[in-house]
Design a protein around this motif. Structure first.
Motif, PDB file in Angstrom:
ATOM      1  N   PRO A   1       0.816  -1.213   0.000  1.00 44.84           N
ATOM      2  CA  PRO A   1       0.000   0.000   0.000  1.00 44.84           C
ATOM      3  C   PRO A   1       0.855   1.270   0.000  1.00 44.84           C
ATOM      4  O   PRO A   1       1.888   1.335   0.660  1.00 44.84           O
ATOM      5  N   ARG A   2       0.390   2.256  -0.718  1.00 45.25           N
ATOM      6  CA  ARG A   2       1.118   3.513  -0.844  1.00 45.25           C
ATOM      7  C   ARG A   2       1.342   4.156   0.518  1.00 45.25           C
ATOM      8  O   ARG A   2       2.408   4.701   0.803  1.00 45.25           O
ATOM      9  N   GLU A   3       0.303   4.104   1.364  1.00 47.84           N
ATOM     10  CA  GLU A   3       0.403   4.762   2.669  1.00 47.84           C
ATOM     11  C   GLU A   3       1.367   4.042   3.618  1.00 47.84           C
ATOM     12  O   GLU A   3       1.714   4.578   4.675  1.00 47.84           O
ATOM     13  N   GLN A   4       1.808   2.840   3.264  1.00 41.30           N
ATOM     14  CA  GLN A   4       2.754   2.097   4.094  1.00 41.30           C
ATOM     15  C   GLN A   4       4.173   2.158   3.523  1.00 41.30           C
ATOM     16  O   GLN A   4       4.985   1.260   3.766  1.00 41.30           O
ATOM     17  N   PHE A   5       4.494   3.220   2.820  1.00 39.00           N
ATOM     18  CA  PHE A   5       5.790   3.293   2.157  1.00 39.00           C
ATOM     19  C   PHE A   5       6.943   3.226   3.159  1.00 39.00           C
ATOM     20  O   PHE A   5       7.989   2.637   2.874  1.00 39.00           O
ATOM     21  N   LEU A   6       6.782   3.835   4.340  1.00 40.60           N
ATOM     22  CA  LEU A   6       7.833   3.762   5.358  1.00 40.60           C
ATOM     23  C   LEU A   6       8.111   2.311   5.735  1.00 40.60           C
ATOM     24  O   LEU A   6       9.269   1.881   5.820  1.00 40.60           O
ATOM     25  N   LEU A   7       7.038   1.542   5.974  1.00 38.52           N
ATOM     26  CA  LEU A   7       7.225   0.138   6.329  1.00 38.52           C
ATOM     27  C   LEU A   7       7.828  -0.647   5.169  1.00 38.52           C
ATOM     28  O   LEU A   7       8.674  -1.531   5.367  1.00 38.52           O
ATOM     29  N   ARG A   8       7.413  -0.341   3.964  1.00 37.54           N
ATOM     30  CA  ARG A   8       7.963  -1.035   2.799  1.00 37.54           C
ATOM     31  C   ARG A   8       9.464  -0.798   2.675  1.00 37.54           C
ATOM     32  O   ARG A   8      10.234  -1.718   2.377  1.00 37.54           O
ATOM     33  N   MET A   9       9.892   0.451   2.943  1.00 35.85           N
ATOM     34  CA  MET A   9      11.324   0.753   2.899  1.00 35.85           C
ATOM     35  C   MET A   9      12.061   0.083   4.056  1.00 35.85           C
ATOM     36  O   MET A   9      13.198  -0.371   3.896  1.00 35.85           O
ATOM     37  N   ALA A  10      11.426   0.002   5.220  1.00 37.67           N
ATOM     38  CA  ALA A  10      12.061  -0.664   6.362  1.00 37.67           C
ATOM     39  C   ALA A  10      12.245  -2.152   6.100  1.00 37.67           C
ATOM     40  O   ALA A  10      13.124  -2.794   6.700  1.00 37.67           O
ATOM     41  N   ALA A  11      11.430  -2.705   5.199  1.00 35.34           N
ATOM     42  CA  ALA A  11      11.580  -4.114   4.838  1.00 35.34           C
ATOM     43  C   ALA A  11      12.640  -4.314   3.770  1.00 35.34           C
ATOM     44  O   ALA A  11      13.449  -5.250   3.841  1.00 35.34           O
ATOM     45  N   VAL A  12      12.665  -3.436   2.769  1.00 37.03           N
ATOM     46  CA  VAL A  12      13.520  -3.697   1.611  1.00 37.03           C
ATOM     47  C   VAL A  12      14.930  -3.147   1.767  1.00 37.03           C
ATOM     48  O   VAL A  12      15.885  -3.710   1.220  1.00 37.03           O
ATOM     49  N   VAL A  13      15.117  -2.049   2.501  1.00 39.91           N
ATOM     50  CA  VAL A  13      16.450  -1.447   2.601  1.00 39.91           C
ATOM     51  C   VAL A  13      17.466  -2.425   3.201  1.00 39.91           C
ATOM     52  O   VAL A  13      18.558  -2.608   2.640  1.00 39.91           O
ATOM     53  N   PRO A  14      17.181  -3.084   4.342  1.00 39.14           N
ATOM     54  CA  PRO A  14      18.173  -4.056   4.854  1.00 39.14           C
ATOM     55  C   PRO A  14      18.440  -5.199   3.882  1.00 39.14           C
ATOM     56  O   PRO A  14      19.583  -5.653   3.751  1.00 39.14           O
ATOM     57  N   LEU A  15      17.403  -5.673   3.192  1.00 38.25           N
ATOM     58  CA  LEU A  15      17.593  -6.783   2.263  1.00 38.25           C
ATOM     59  C   LEU A  15      18.457  -6.365   1.076  1.00 38.25           C
ATOM     60  O   LEU A  15      19.353  -7.100   0.661  1.00 38.25           O
ATOM     61  N   LEU A  16      18.200  -5.177   0.535  1.00 35.65           N
ATOM     62  CA  LEU A  16      19.006  -4.704  -0.588  1.00 35.65           C
ATOM     63  C   LEU A  16      20.437  -4.411  -0.161  1.00 35.65           C
ATOM     64  O   LEU A  16      21.394  -4.745  -0.875  1.00 35.65           O
ATOM     65  N   PHE A  17      20.595  -3.783   0.995  1.00 32.97           N
ATOM     66  CA  PHE A  17      21.929  -3.409   1.461  1.00 32.97           C
ATOM     67  C   PHE A  17      22.794  -4.646   1.675  1.00 32.97           C
ATOM     68  O   PHE A  17      23.922  -4.725   1.170  1.00 32.97           O
ATOM     69  N   PHE A  18      22.260  -5.615   2.394  1.00 34.80           N
ATOM     70  CA  PHE A  18      23.067  -6.796   2.682  1.00 34.80           C
ATOM     71  C   PHE A  18      23.110  -7.753   1.493  1.00 34.80           C
ATOM     72  O   PHE A  18      24.046  -8.557   1.387  1.00 34.80           O
ATOM     73  N   GLY A  19      22.131  -7.669   0.612  1.00 34.83           N
ATOM     74  CA  GLY A  19      22.244  -8.417  -0.629  1.00 34.83           C
ATOM     75  C   GLY A  19      23.404  -7.908  -1.457  1.00 34.83           C
ATOM     76  O   GLY A  19      24.178  -8.701  -2.021  1.00 34.83           O
ATOM     77  N   TYR A  20      23.538  -6.583  -1.541  1.00 35.13           N
ATOM     78  CA  TYR A  20      24.687  -6.010  -2.243  1.00 35.13           C
ATOM     79  C   TYR A  20      25.992  -6.384  -1.551  1.00 35.13           C
ATOM     80  O   TYR A  20      26.975  -6.761  -2.207  1.00 35.13           O
ATOM     81  N   ALA A  21      26.001  -6.314  -0.210  1.00 37.97           N
ATOM     82  CA  ALA A  21      27.222  -6.659   0.528  1.00 37.97           C
ATOM     83  C   ALA A  21      27.621  -8.106   0.278  1.00 37.97           C
ATOM     84  O   ALA A  21      28.813  -8.433   0.234  1.00 37.97           O
ATOM     85  N   SER A  22      26.630  -8.987   0.078  1.00 40.83           N
ATOM     86  CA  SER A  22      26.948 -10.397  -0.135  1.00 40.83           C
ATOM     87  C   SER A  22      27.655 -10.627  -1.463  1.00 40.83           C
ATOM     88  O   SER A  22      28.330 -11.646  -1.637  1.00 40.83           O
TER      89      SER A  22
END
Length: 462
Positions: free
Chosen positions: A250-271
């Motif tokens: 949902p658009r209104e949950q963008f903060l939560l969506r970023m809180a879910a994807v940012v760690p995954l993308l960051f550590f995916g890149y680190a891997s």
């Protein structure tokens, strides 16, 4: 006067969530009391005996909590607190207690959260304060957000990713409230002592994490290991759903969506750059559980069932292993067989003629092993080559007097290094200590007795 209405009974959905929470709580307690001290937790317990504003590997929160609550209570309290915080966050996101129970129940069986809620590690407080910080940011309670985010930074460095998720959400909304500046200032103020500690120790904590996370042998193989680790610790259904939620939530949950994807993308890149650990993006699954609580019931049941089957299977294996392999069972190795090190508290039983009062220290080939020896046998412990650099190298070396003696302990490694043996007049033959669990040999510790410290070697370190 009309009679009072009967109390509302929980819906079948809420009853199922309460059942899932009860099963999770029972499994956590059984694992906590049914295993030895986790191999890394003993290291953090050693930190708790030397309280400071920072350590070589992580910020100090885990050590502080262990010093106050002890090993088991730290994990169990943080784990229960995180479940409660997920409940509160989901209630405010959806305006529904039923959705709150769904999110809390889903989080309670996420394998990464289960591990942090059973064995005390820096993830234990990080997940608690990350969730509290995310909740406060969602409600725009800027003071509470600053405090929670500051405590998260005192728990583990990746807490900074929550700030990045918030900034991405603010950029998309083209809105950065003035209170958010206070949040950032308070969080950084909490973190200043850690920065100062690093400055006094040649920035070892920051440099270690940068090297550990981004420098090494990376590539498609390590990225594949990262994906496999997320399917295991995030959950075989929750991990892919977290990515779907981040993209199509949902658009209104963008903060939560970023809180879910940012760690995954960051550590995916680190891997791709270096081999990492599967637990590093664990905080991503907090927001993912809240997001899934708003999806179709079929997806919620799929997440709950797959996660529950996984944690029950692994938990049962940890407590009652039925499958044995010739290769080292990493799960059992980390959780059992360490308590045999208690025998080093009475080394005269292992080495006839030894005077226990003359043993000044016990050296080990790994920092985890040195910490387990300290926990189970007591006394002064330290590491020596080939142990990797750790907090032990920042603490003062044991003080040895001429004529005193030490023990050297290793597991599957070489005998004492020359830098240690050259300081003593003689050395005993090796003695083996077997760490067993339910008839299975998990550890074989090898112990040497080094006798008679030379007078010229009483100063310095091995």
């Amino acid at each position: 006067m009309s009679p009072p209405s009967p109390p509302a009974t929980p819906s079948p959905s809420v009853k199922a969530c309460l059942t899932l929470l009860a099963v999770s709580a029972g499994l956590r307690l059984a694992l906590a009391v049914g295993t030895d001290v986790y191999f890394d937790t003993a290291y953090y317990w050693q930190w708790a005996r030397h309280l400071a504003w920072g350590y070589y590997d992580h910020p100090p929160m885990a050590a502080w909590l262990i010093a106050v609550l002890g090993i088991h209570a730290t994990a169990l309290v943080c784990g229960a607190g995180t479940v409660a915080a997920v409940w509160g966050l989901a209630r405010d996101v959806y305006g529904s207690r039923e959705a709150a129970w769904r999110a809390a129940a889903l989080w309670s069986v996420v394998p990464a959260g289960m591990v942090a809620g059973v064995w005390a590690t820096p993830d234990s407080p990080l997940l608690l304060f990350w969730t509290l910080g995310l909740w406060a940011l969602w409600k725009e309670r800027w003071g509470w957000a600053g405090l929670a985010c500051g405590l998260a930074l005192l728990s583990k460095y990746p807490a900074v990713l929550l700030g990045l998720a918030f900034l991405l959400a603010a950029a998309r909304a083209r809105r950065l409230p003035w209170g958010a500046w206070g949040t950032g200032a308070l969080a950084l103020l909490c973190f200043v002592p850690v920065v100062l500690w690093n400055a006094r120790h040649e920035w070892v904590g920051f440099l270690f994490q940068l090297h550990h996370g981004f420098e090494g042998r990376g590539g498609w193989n390590t990225f594949g290991q990262f994906l496999a680790g997320q399917l295991a610790l995030g959950g075989p259904v929750l991990f892919p759903l977290a990515l779907v939620y981040a993209v199509r939530g949902p658009r209104e949950q963008f903060l939560l969506r970023m809180a879910a994807v940012v760690p995954l993308l960051f550590f995916g890149y680190a891997s791709v750059r270096a081999q990492g650990e599967a637990n590093w993006p664990a905080a991503a699954y907090v927001a993912a559980c809240v997001g899934v609580a708003g999806l179709r019931p079929a997806w919620q049941r799929a997440v709950a069932a797959s996660s529950l089957v996984l944690v029950l299977a692994v938990g049962t294996h940890v407590l009652f292993p039925l499958v044995r392999t010739e290769r080292r069972d990493t799960v059992l190795w980390r959780t059992h067989g360490w308590s045999v090190l208690r025998e080093l508290a009475t080394p005269q039983k292992l080495f006839p003629g030894l005077d226990a009062h003359n043993i000044a220290a016990i050296y080990a080939s790994e920092y985890q092993l040195a910490s387990q020896v300290a926990y189970y046998a007591g006394g002064i412990t330290d590491t020596a080559f080939p142990a990797r650099f750790s907090q032990y190298d920042l603490w003062p070396d044991p003080t040895l007097a001429p004529g005193q003696e030490v023990l050297w302990v290793t597991e599957g490694g070489p005998g004492p290094p020359e830098t240690l043996t050259d300081r003593f007049t003689s050395m005993s033959d090796a003695v083996l200590l077997g760490g067993d669990f339910r008839g299975q040999r998990l550890h074989t510790f090898v112990v040497w007795w080094l006798r008679g410290l030379k007078p010229e070697a009483s100063k310095g370190s091995p």
